[in-house]
Design a protein around this motif. Structure first.
Motif, PDB file in Angstrom:
ATOM      1  N   SER A  25     -10.975  -2.978   7.183  1.00 29.76           N
ATOM      2  CA  SER A  25     -11.167  -3.304   8.660  1.00 29.76           C
ATOM      3  C   SER A  25     -11.304  -4.705   8.736  1.00 29.76           C
ATOM      4  O   SER A  25     -11.204  -5.581   9.681  1.00 29.76           O
ATOM      5  CB  SER A  25     -12.309  -2.528   9.452  1.00 29.76           C
ATOM      6  N   ALA A  26     -12.484  -4.809   8.282  1.00 27.63           N
ATOM      7  CA  ALA A  26     -13.360  -6.590   8.561  1.00 27.63           C
ATOM      8  C   ALA A  26     -11.507  -7.853   7.912  1.00 27.63           C
ATOM      9  O   ALA A  26     -11.623  -9.077   8.915  1.00 27.63           O
ATOM     10  CB  ALA A  26     -14.115  -6.957   7.639  1.00 27.63           C
ATOM     11  N   ILE A  27     -11.413  -7.481   6.770  1.00 27.54           N
ATOM     12  CA  ILE A  27     -10.258  -7.933   6.367  1.00 27.54           C
ATOM     13  C   ILE A  27      -9.340  -8.120   7.722  1.00 27.54           C
ATOM     14  O   ILE A  27      -8.739  -9.594   7.729  1.00 27.54           O
ATOM     15  CB  ILE A  27     -10.096  -7.815   4.985  1.00 27.54           C
ATOM     16  N   PHE A  28      -8.620  -7.650   7.559  1.00 27.60           N
ATOM     17  CA  PHE A  28      -7.515  -6.992   8.329  1.00 27.60           C
ATOM     18  C   PHE A  28      -7.903  -8.119  10.235  1.00 27.60           C
ATOM     19  O   PHE A  28      -7.639  -8.448  10.565  1.00 27.60           O
ATOM     20  CB  PHE A  28      -6.962  -6.212   9.051  1.00 27.60           C
ATOM     21  N   PHE A  29      -8.856  -7.506  11.196  1.00 29.52           N
ATOM     22  CA  PHE A  29      -9.547  -8.424  12.196  1.00 29.52           C
ATOM     23  C   PHE A  29      -9.651 -10.021  11.771  1.00 29.52           C
ATOM     24  O   PHE A  29      -9.106 -10.934  12.607  1.00 29.52           O
ATOM     25  CB  PHE A  29     -11.070  -7.212  12.016  1.00 29.52           C
ATOM     26  N   ASN A  30     -10.129 -10.047  10.720  1.00 30.08           N
ATOM     27  CA  ASN A  30      -9.725 -11.542  10.050  1.00 30.08           C
ATOM     28  C   ASN A  30      -8.861 -11.993  10.478  1.00 30.08           C
ATOM     29  O   ASN A  30      -8.568 -13.073  11.013  1.00 30.08           O
ATOM     30  CB  ASN A  30     -10.498 -12.414   9.112  1.00 30.08           C
ATOM     31  N   SER A  31      -7.433 -11.381   9.620  1.00 32.97           N
ATOM     32  CA  SER A  31      -6.288 -11.968   9.716  1.00 32.97           C
ATOM     33  C   SER A  31      -5.735 -11.662  11.348  1.00 32.97           C
ATOM     34  O   SER A  31      -5.158 -12.403  11.476  1.00 32.97           O
ATOM     35  CB  SER A  31      -5.401 -10.223   8.711  1.00 32.97           C
ATOM     36  N   GLY A  32      -5.849 -10.903  11.830  1.00 36.60           N
ATOM     37  CA  GLY A  32      -5.254 -11.237  13.382  1.00 36.60           C
ATOM     38  C   GLY A  32      -6.255 -12.427  13.654  1.00 36.60           C
ATOM     39  O   GLY A  32      -4.932 -12.724  14.515  1.00 36.60           O
ATOM     40  N   LEU A  33      -7.313 -12.612  13.915  1.00 37.70           N
ATOM     41  CA  LEU A  33      -7.593 -13.562  14.500  1.00 37.70           C
ATOM     42  C   LEU A  33      -7.382 -15.071  14.030  1.00 37.70           C
ATOM     43  O   LEU A  33      -7.230 -16.147  14.643  1.00 37.70           O
ATOM     44  CB  LEU A  33      -9.563 -14.168  14.097  1.00 37.70           C
ATOM     45  N   SER A  34      -7.128 -14.767  12.211  1.00 41.72           N
ATOM     46  CA  SER A  34      -6.194 -16.536  11.815  1.00 41.72           C
ATOM     47  C   SER A  34      -4.833 -17.089  11.895  1.00 41.72           C
ATOM     48  O   SER A  34      -4.538 -17.684  12.056  1.00 41.72           O
ATOM     49  CB  SER A  34      -7.047 -16.220  10.422  1.00 41.72           C
ATOM     50  N   LEU A  35      -3.983 -15.592  12.332  1.00 39.78           N
ATOM     51  CA  LEU A  35      -2.383 -16.267  12.390  1.00 39.78           C
ATOM     52  C   LEU A  35      -2.437 -17.001  13.730  1.00 39.78           C
ATOM     53  O   LEU A  35      -2.576 -15.732  14.128  1.00 39.78           O
ATOM     54  CB  LEU A  35      -2.474 -14.237  12.058  1.00 39.78           C
ATOM     55  N   SER A  68       0.468 -11.226  -1.934  1.00 41.76           N
ATOM     56  CA  SER A  68      -0.905 -10.978  -1.628  1.00 41.76           C
ATOM     57  C   SER A  68      -2.209 -10.427  -1.982  1.00 41.76           C
ATOM     58  O   SER A  68      -2.113  -9.135  -2.079  1.00 41.76           O
ATOM     59  CB  SER A  68      -0.516 -10.237   0.322  1.00 41.76           C
ATOM     60  N   LEU A  69      -2.388 -10.175  -2.335  1.00 40.23           N
ATOM     61  CA  LEU A  69      -4.278  -9.784  -3.087  1.00 40.23           C
ATOM     62  C   LEU A  69      -5.137  -9.242  -1.935  1.00 40.23           C
ATOM     63  O   LEU A  69      -5.311  -8.314  -1.979  1.00 40.23           O
ATOM     64  CB  LEU A  69      -4.742 -10.991  -3.995  1.00 40.23           C
ATOM     65  N   THR A  70      -5.172 -10.466  -0.805  1.00 37.19           N
ATOM     66  CA  THR A  70      -6.011  -9.965   0.488  1.00 37.19           C
ATOM     67  C   THR A  70      -5.542  -8.936   0.297  1.00 37.19           C
ATOM     68  O   THR A  70      -6.291  -7.871   1.443  1.00 37.19           O
ATOM     69  CB  THR A  70      -6.024 -11.167   1.399  1.00 37.19           C
ATOM     70  N   LEU A  71      -3.828  -8.527   0.645  1.00 39.44           N
ATOM     71  CA  LEU A  71      -3.204  -7.289   1.377  1.00 39.44           C
ATOM     72  C   LEU A  71      -3.632  -6.701   0.615  1.00 39.44           C
ATOM     73  O   LEU A  71      -3.502  -5.245   0.938  1.00 39.44           O
ATOM     74  CB  LEU A  71      -2.041  -7.104   1.973  1.00 39.44           C
ATOM     75  N   PRO A 118      -7.490  -3.373  13.862  1.00 45.86           N
ATOM     76  CA  PRO A 118      -7.636  -3.879  13.598  1.00 45.86           C
ATOM     77  C   PRO A 118      -7.400  -4.838  13.269  1.00 45.86           C
ATOM     78  O   PRO A 118      -7.651  -6.681  14.739  1.00 45.86           O
ATOM     79  CB  PRO A 118      -8.922  -3.997  12.021  1.00 45.86           C
ATOM     80  N   LEU A 119      -5.848  -5.545  12.963  1.00 45.66           N
ATOM     81  CA  LEU A 119      -5.336  -7.044  12.994  1.00 45.66           C
ATOM     82  C   LEU A 119      -5.253  -7.094  14.506  1.00 45.66           C
ATOM     83  O   LEU A 119      -4.823  -8.270  14.950  1.00 45.66           O
ATOM     84  CB  LEU A 119      -3.932  -6.598  12.330  1.00 45.66           C
ATOM     85  N   ASN A 176       7.518 -16.206   7.405  1.00 46.76           N
ATOM     86  CA  ASN A 176       7.574 -15.541   5.881  1.00 46.76           C
ATOM     87  C   ASN A 176       6.661 -15.107   5.926  1.00 46.76           C
ATOM     88  O   ASN A 176       6.215 -13.748   5.756  1.00 46.76           O
ATOM     89  CB  ASN A 176       8.573 -16.153   4.732  1.00 46.76           C
ATOM     90  N   SER A 177       5.911 -15.911   5.326  1.00 44.00           N
ATOM     91  CA  SER A 177       4.133 -15.958   5.147  1.00 44.00           C
ATOM     92  C   SER A 177       3.280 -14.108   6.605  1.00 44.00           C
ATOM     93  O   SER A 177       3.382 -13.033   5.974  1.00 44.00           O
ATOM     94  CB  SER A 177       3.144 -16.109   4.908  1.00 44.00           C
ATOM     95  N   ALA A 178       3.775 -14.536   7.453  1.00 40.31           N
ATOM     96  CA  ALA A 178       2.855 -13.770   8.483  1.00 40.31           C
ATOM     97  C   ALA A 178       3.471 -12.664   9.031  1.00 40.31           C
ATOM     98  O   ALA A 178       3.591 -11.731   8.551  1.00 40.31           O
ATOM     99  CB  ALA A 178       3.309 -14.752  10.260  1.00 40.31           C
ATOM    100  N   PHE A 179       4.900 -12.515   8.635  1.00 41.56           N
ATOM    101  CA  PHE A 179       6.732 -11.907   8.774  1.00 41.56           C
ATOM    102  C   PHE A 179       5.727 -10.127   8.063  1.00 41.56           C
ATOM    103  O   PHE A 179       6.273  -8.994   8.321  1.00 41.56           O
ATOM    104  CB  PHE A 179       6.856 -12.347   9.517  1.00 41.56           C
ATOM    105  N   GLY A 180       5.641 -11.309   6.931  1.00 35.09           N
ATOM    106  CA  GLY A 180       5.765 -10.523   6.047  1.00 35.09           C
ATOM    107  C   GLY A 180       5.077  -9.738   5.644  1.00 35.09           C
ATOM    108  O   GLY A 180       4.547  -8.472   5.385  1.00 35.09           O
ATOM    109  N   SER A 181       3.576 -10.207   5.912  1.00 36.69           N
ATOM    110  CA  SER A 181       2.572  -9.678   6.022  1.00 36.69           C
ATOM    111  C   SER A 181       2.432  -8.404   7.653  1.00 36.69           C
ATOM    112  O   SER A 181       1.622  -7.215   7.109  1.00 36.69           O
ATOM    113  CB  SER A 181       1.301 -10.408   6.460  1.00 36.69           C
ATOM    114  N   PHE A 182       2.558  -8.537   8.356  1.00 38.08           N
ATOM    115  CA  PHE A 182       2.880  -7.326   9.389  1.00 38.08           C
ATOM    116  C   PHE A 182       4.210  -6.267   8.619  1.00 38.08           C
ATOM    117  O   PHE A 182       3.601  -5.521   9.079  1.00 38.08           O
ATOM    118  CB  PHE A 182       3.707  -8.394  10.151  1.00 38.08           C
ATOM    119  N   LEU A 183       4.801  -6.600   7.794  1.00 38.91           N
ATOM    120  CA  LEU A 183       5.940  -6.073   7.139  1.00 38.91           C
ATOM    121  C   LEU A 183       4.995  -4.690   6.535  1.00 38.91           C
ATOM    122  O   LEU A 183       5.874  -3.809   6.572  1.00 38.91           O
ATOM    123  CB  LEU A 183       6.982  -6.157   7.270  1.00 38.91           C
ATOM    124  N   GLY A 184       4.490  -5.403   5.822  1.00 38.35           N
ATOM    125  CA  GLY A 184       4.104  -5.115   4.418  1.00 38.35           C
ATOM    126  C   GLY A 184       2.636  -4.324   5.341  1.00 38.35           C
ATOM    127  O   GLY A 184       3.021  -3.073   4.030  1.00 38.35           O
TER     128      GLY A 184
END
Length: 345
Positions: free
Chosen positions: A48-58, A279-282, A180-181, A138-146
């Protein structure tokens, strides 16, 4: 570049080696039910922390300028989430008759199912001078799609662990990834100015949490006496990963530079990196959820752990070559578009 500076730059890759070594020395600390309680601290809090962090940074508000380049976005997403996993699956049908460890081969399939990374493709596109806005989009959109497509691809190609039903997987994905995202994006709207001023180290925070996930995953492996990884399989997998990356980079280059493609040289740079990076993070948190209960989870994770530094290393080595091609190509296109001087009679 000095040794200390190089170590500081590559601290995450060194961290992966270190946490795996520590897990090998004392696996009892990070196993399920151990002192760290990874079934709670990792499965729910860390992911949850990783994806909350992703939501903050995107920076989704900056992507509108790149939104209209539909053809480029379709190319990248279809290549990443359709062609890539399908091609790997076909390739694995041939490799299945070899003596390569079957769990490492399954791990190769998981690599194919992953979305593009949020950072490395953008960094390398920027280093070359390519279409950075398209890479960010594409990195951000791909992450959401992923978040939706990657678990479906994993279940389609590999199935889930018998102990975790389909509905449970998606309810956990929703609670630990999607929620979290979204919360991170909502919080970002209110503290955007502060984030822009302070520039928190989002990447470093996610990487540290990711090291915890990798550590507990390998603690489970080393605590299980039934798991054995032969060196032959590992070496072959490393060679296959580099071969896949080189082949797919070359393939995207060929497709995006055809005469009727309409992509600029800067677009091609973004396409090469965004289409082939994973993506390793996701990926690691998703594997932890989808394959909960698999005793071979860490072996499945190995190809993704190799693919991540390999794509950065290969991309970094190719930056000067790709940059040289892009500059010369742009000059050639500029010359062809210049009106010819009238011939004097």
């Amino acid at each position: 570049m000095g040794l200390l500076e190089r170590l500081r730059k590559e601290w995450f890759i060194l961290g992966i080696v270190l946490v795996i070594a520590v897990a090998r020395l004392e696996p009892a600390v990070g196993v399920k039910g151990g002192p760290l309680k990874p079934e709670i601290t990792i499965t729910y809090i860390a992911v949850s922390a990783i994806f909350f962090n992703s939501g903050l940074s995107l920076k989704t508000e900056e992507l509108t300028s790149a939104l209209m380049h539909v053809k480029l976005h379709l190319f990248v997403q279809i290549f990443t989430l359709v062609f890539f996993p399908t091609a790997i699956w076909l390739f694995l049908q041939l490799l299945s008759i070899t003596p390569i460890n079957e769990w490492l081969l399954k791990g190769l399939q998981t690599v194919g199912c992953m979305p593009p990374p949020v950072s490395s493709a953008v960094i390398l596109t920027k280093a070359v001078g390519g279409n950075e806005a398209a890479a960010i989009f594409n990195s951000a959109f791909g992450s959401f799609l992923g978040i939706v497509i990657t678990p479906l691809l994993l279940l389609l190609f590999l199935g889930s662990s018998s102990s975790v039903p389909f509905t449970s997987i998606f309810s956990q994905l929703f609670m630990t990834v999607v929620v979290p995202l979204i919360i991170g994006q909502i919080v970002r709207r209110y503290i955007k100015d502060w984030l822009e001023r302070k520039k928190p180290p989002f990447g470093a925070i996610s990487s540290c949490v990711l090291l915890m996930i990798i550590y507990t995953t390998f603690c489970d492996t080393f605590a299980n006496p039934n798991i054995d990884l032969d060196k032959f399989s590992l070496i072959i997998i490393v060679l296959i990963i580099f071969s896949i990356q080189m082949s797919f980079m070359f393939l995207t280059f060929l497709f995006s530079t055809r005469n009727n493609s309409s992509f600029t040289p800067a677009d091609t740079v973004a396409i090469i990196f965004c289409s082939t990076h994973k993506s390793l993070t996701l990926g690691i948190p998703m594997l932890k959820i989808v394959f909960a209960g698999y005793e071979h989870l860490s072996l499945i994770s190995v190809p993704l752990l190799i693919y991540h530094p390999a794509q950065i290393l290969l991309g970094s080595l190719l930056v000067p070559t790709i940059k040289s091609w892009m500059v010369s190509r742009q000059k050639a296109l500029k010359l062809t578009r210049q009106p010819k001087a009238p011939v004097k009679v």
